[in-house]
Structure formats: C-alpha cells, structure tokens
Write a protein that holds these residues in place. Structure first.
Motif, mmCIF file in Angstrom:
data_model
loop_
_atom_site.group_PDB
_atom_site.id
_atom_site.type_symbol
_atom_site.label_atom_id
_atom_site.label_comp_id
_atom_site.label_asym_id
_atom_site.label_seq_id
_atom_site.Cartn_x
_atom_site.Cartn_y
_atom_site.Cartn_z
ATOM 1 N N UNK A 72 0.761 -1.262 -0.130
ATOM 2 C CA UNK A 72 0.136 0.077 0.014
ATOM 3 C C UNK A 72 0.722 1.281 0.062
ATOM 4 N N UNK A 73 2.065 1.292 0.735
ATOM 5 C CA UNK A 73 3.015 2.470 0.641
ATOM 6 C C UNK A 73 3.776 2.581 -0.257
ATOM 7 N N UNK A 74 4.085 1.482 -1.120
ATOM 8 C CA UNK A 74 4.905 1.826 -2.118
ATOM 9 C C UNK A 74 4.382 0.388 -3.113
ATOM 10 N N UNK A 75 3.625 0.625 -4.186
ATOM 11 C CA UNK A 75 3.220 -0.413 -4.937
ATOM 12 C C UNK A 75 4.497 -1.025 -5.758
ATOM 13 N N UNK A 76 5.437 -0.212 -5.688
ATOM 14 C CA UNK A 76 6.577 -0.651 -6.887
ATOM 15 C C UNK A 76 7.615 -1.755 -6.067
ATOM 16 N N UNK A 77 7.426 -1.602 -4.781
ATOM 17 C CA UNK A 77 8.306 -2.741 -4.100
ATOM 18 C C UNK A 77 7.791 -3.992 -4.137
ATOM 19 N N UNK A 78 8.712 -4.821 -4.364
ATOM 20 C CA UNK A 78 8.391 -6.125 -4.519
ATOM 21 C C UNK A 78 7.877 -7.109 -3.292
ATOM 22 N N UNK A 79 8.471 -6.871 -2.237
ATOM 23 C CA UNK A 79 8.004 -7.651 -0.958
ATOM 24 C C UNK A 79 8.416 -9.084 -1.337
#
Length: 172
Positions: A72-79
């Motif tokens: 939600x914070x950074x949709x670009x981060x893969x996680x």
C-alpha cells in the motif's frame, strides 16, 4: 531380617490362589492407569499442536498485514522476502494441520482401544471374584457333621438248617 522385623503381608503369597488374586488386581490397576495416561498424553500432544497452529496462524496474519502495508505504501516494491515468508508459513501451517488431523484420528482410535481394553479387562475382575470365592470356600469352617442316629441293630433270626427245619423222629 532381624528377629524384630516382620514380613509384610503384601510380600507373602501363601498359595497359588493368592498369587492369582494379586496378579489380577495389580494387572487391572496398571492397565487402567496406563490407559488413562495414554489418553491424557495424547490430549496434551493435541493441545500442543493446537497452540502451535494458533501461533502460526497469528504469524501468517502478521506477515500478510505487513505485506499489505508495504504494497500500500509503495506498490513498486516487490516484497519478495515477505512473500517467501508467507509461503513458508502457509506450508508449515498445512503440515501442522495434517499432523493435527493425524493426532485427532489417533486419539479416536486410542479411545476406542481403551474402551475395548477395559471391557475385556472386566474378565480380570471376574477372575478376582472367583478367586475370592474359592479362598472363602477353602478358608470357611466346615459345618459340623450331623451325628448319625444309631438304631438298635435289628434282631436276627437264627439261621436255620435243613436239619432244624425237618421234624425229628425218634427211633427206638
């Protein structure tokens, strides 16, 4: 053993009947205790599996919430790291659910076995009762024998011979 020591009554087996009685009672007590302990131990193992499952489910919820917050914070981060952790937790949870299911099946079979074992062990109670009866009959004083009434012996007729039964004729 000194002269003041007395042998314990439990140490003395005075006959095979007493031995059989002691064995059946002891076996029945140990069998009952072992069955109760087995059910109790299986229940504890199932409770432990339940607690482990709850902990894993809690960790899984936290990891999923953490992943949702990050995306939600950074949709670009893969996680990717969190996703791998979630996959590992889900696999561990499936394994734990299977182990728990196996434990529940085992407990059901164990309880059925315990019921059957204790039902069959009632035969030991019957043996104990029969031994007690045998010991009571053996140890009970026998009733005094009734005195025989003595009748006067029947009077016998003197034995007669042919000579006695024929009239005698005197010859002069």
């Amino acid at each position: 053993m000194t002269s003041t020591d007395k042998p314990k009554a439990a140490d003395k087996v005075s006959s095979p009947l007493h031995l059989l009685q002691t064995l059946t009672r002891t076996l029945n007590e140990h069998l009952t205790e072992a069955c109760e302990q087995a059910v109790k131990d299986a229940g504890k193992a199932l409770e432990k599996l339940q607690r482990q499952q709850e902990k894993l489910e809690d960790k899984l919820r936290q990891s999923e919430a953490k992943l949702a917050d990050r995306t939600a914070e950074d949709p670009g981060k893969g996680g990717g790291k969190t996703r791998r952790k979630i996959a590992d937790l889900q696999a561990a949870l499936l394994d734990l659910k299977q182990a728990r299911s196996n434990a529940e099946n085992y407990i059901q079979k164990l309880e059925a076995d315990v019921r059957q074992t204790l039902r069959l062990a009632k035969g030991l109670d019957r043996i104990d009762a029969q031994v007690s009866q045998a010991l009571d009959r053996r140890d009970a004083p026998k009733p005094a024998a009734k005195p025989r009434s003595r009748r006067a012996p029947a009077k016998r007729k003197p034995a007669t011979t042919k000579a006695d039964s024929q009239p005698t004729t005197e010859a002069n």
